[in-house]
Enzyme design. Structure first.
Site, mmCIF file in Angstrom:
data_model
loop_
_atom_site.group_PDB
_atom_site.id
_atom_site.type_symbol
_atom_site.label_atom_id
_atom_site.label_comp_id
_atom_site.label_asym_id
_atom_site.label_seq_id
_atom_site.Cartn_x
_atom_site.Cartn_y
_atom_site.Cartn_z
ATOM 1 N N GLY A 103 0.822 -1.196 0.000
ATOM 2 C CA GLY A 103 0.000 0.000 0.000
ATOM 3 C C GLY A 103 0.858 1.248 0.000
ATOM 4 N N GLY A 106 2.518 1.013 3.717
ATOM 5 C CA GLY A 106 2.875 -0.243 4.348
ATOM 6 C C GLY A 106 2.808 -1.393 3.365
ATOM 7 N N ASP A 241 -12.319 3.852 2.680
ATOM 8 C CA ASP A 241 -11.474 3.450 1.553
ATOM 9 C C ASP A 241 -12.058 2.223 0.850
ATOM 10 O OD1 ASP A 241 -9.363 3.809 -0.169
ATOM 11 O OD2 ASP A 241 -7.913 2.722 1.060
#
Length: 480
Positions: A103, A106, A241
């Site tokens: 991501g 991370g 999200d």
């Protein structure tokens, strides 16, 4: 440590034998399970056996799937270890394997749990990037801060929100939500380790794609998304999200909502947010403004669900631009346009249009989506009622305090393990000719922190037992 104590350890074989027995006893006690709520008792909550089975679950069981049981309670422990192996990094009972996802702040790695011989997905989140990008106001004590109880209490208020969210996520139990199994955190390191159940089939689809879903499959998966978001909103969580890459396909064929990195916990009926977060192409128009406004959290999730449904059918986002400013302008001002192919039903077009309403006050709501003719097949296939698949999650104050496992720094673990192995509290890395500075025998040229070797008598218990001294040493280095 006094000279008498050191001499006794070196000369008295009975002392060494007693120390060995003590360490063995500590290892046994550390493996005992502690109830998550300690001695507290909580009011009875509805379990899976207490409530009606949802229509979705009935369909799953009718197709031969094993009935779902309630999740196991989370086991809390502050006695952890971290070490480097030949082919992997060992973090407590987890062996970190290959990277399976990535991501903006991370990575996700495959992790093998040696205790239950199961594989999990461990997300390594950069706390610095999370704070910088998404405005989380809390942080862990810095490496320079003292490990005293006074400093821990001073910083605990800054962690309340993070601990609260983690404690809730660890107890979420729904067919359409990925379960958070465990969280491990090292105050001296940037990464926060979040262990999730592994969903090996991965995202339901990648965007963009030349092979979008059929309307029939989009209908099936979108119903799962509706139930998962309804459950999260029922637990007062805004996901923020929602997108195809965060919708994982489980072995049972159902969607599981994942990635709560930018989620918000709210009180009352809805969250009133002021900051933008999430993936640009899925952001609602009300978040893309310079004005200091508050906007509905639930409406943000509805907009992202609309963009996701459009992606299901057409394989791309409804608004796209090479430049971020151009993308923001289209999201704010351009009406949604449907491609000529594939041909879709008017009901689906009407639902997407209402979900992508630029005005959040007039945007369709989740209860209205559940009753929409396209979702219910003109009322012939209704979704379960909220009370049929949602049970409120209760989180105690103790669970919030224990929501994150603290991982000690690698140097402290090496030090304590070496002491236990040699059954001696003398400096295991000390060279006769050098009393300070860089150790010539420490792994990786480890720079020693001489403050680690403080007198044991400071933390001894009232009866002067050596077990209490050893436990206090380990606990002190965990919080240093």
């Amino acid at each position: 440590m006094s000279a008498d104590t050191a001499n006794r350890m070196d000369l008295d074989p009975d002392y060494n034998a007693e120390l060995a027995d003590m360490v063995a006893a500590m290892n046994v006690s550390a493996n005992r399970l502690t109830p998550p709520n300690g001695q507290r008792t909580t009011p009875h909550r509805l379990s899976l056996s207490d409530r009606k089975m949802s229509l979705q679950e009935r369909s799953s069981y009718a197709n031969g799937f094993t009935p779902r049981i309630a999740r196991r309670p989370t086991i809390e422990s502050k006695r952890v270890s971290i070490s480097d192996g030949d082919d992997c990094v060992q973090l407590n009972q987890y062996k970190l394997k290959t990277e399976i996802g990535k991501g903006s702040y991370g990575v996700v790695k495959l992790a093998h749990n040696e205790d239950d011989d199961q594989y999990y997905a461990m997300k390594l989140v950069s706390k610095k990037k999370l704070i910088k990008q998404f405005g989380f106001p809390r942080r862990h004590p810095s490496r320079d801060s003292s490990g005293s109880q006074e400093n821990l209490l001073k910083h605990s208020g800054l962690l309340d929100r993070v601990y609260q969210e983690v404690a809730i996520l660890k107890k979420l139990d729904h067919l359409n939500v990925v379960k958070l199994v465990e969280v491990l955190d090292d105050p001296a390191e940037d990464n926060l380790h979040m262990v999730f159940e592994l969903v090996p089939k991965g995202p339901v689809m990648e965007v963009p794609t030349d092979s979008p879903l059929t309307e029939e499959m989009a209908h099936f998966y979108f119903r799962d998304v509706i139930l998962g978001i309804e459950y999260l909103h029922y637990q007062k969580i805004i996901h923020r999200d929602i997108k195809p890459s965060n919708l994982l396909l489980g072995d049972d064929g159902h969607i599981k909502i994942a990635d709560f990195g930018v989620s918000n916990v709210f009180e009352g009926n809805d969250a009133l947010l002021t900051n933008s977060a999430g993936t640009p192409a899925f952001m609602a128009p009300e978040t893309l403004t310079d004005q200091d406004l508050r906007f509905s959290g639930k409406a943000l999730d509805i907009w992202a669900m609309g963009v996701t449904l459009f992606c299901f059918i057409f394989g791309r986002c409804p608004f796209h631009d090479e430049y971020i400013l151009g993308l923001h302008d289209k999201i704010r001002n351009m009406a949604v346009e449907f491609p000529d192919k594939p041909v879709i039903s008017e009901g689906l077009k009407e639902l997407i249009t209402r979900m992508l309403d630029k005005v959040p006050e007039t945007r369709i709501t989740l209860p209205e989506i559940k009753l929409h003719p396209w979702v219910t097949v003109d009322g012939t296939d209704p979704l379960p009622l909220e009370e049929e698949h949602c049970t409120v999650v209760e989180v105690t104050e103790e669970e919030v305090q224990n929501s994150v496992k603290l991982v000690p720094s690698l140097s402290a673990v090496i030090l304590v393990k070496s002491m236990l192995r040699k059954r001696s509290f003398s400096n295991p890395f000390e060279c006769p000719s050098r009393r300070q500075g860089r150790s010539m025998s420490a792994p990786g040229g480890l720079t020693l922190d001489m403050s680690l070797f403080r007198p044991l008598s400071r933390g001894s218990n009232s009866n002067g037992s050596k077990e209490g001294e050893l436990e206090n040493l380990i606990e002190d280095e965990t919080f240093s």
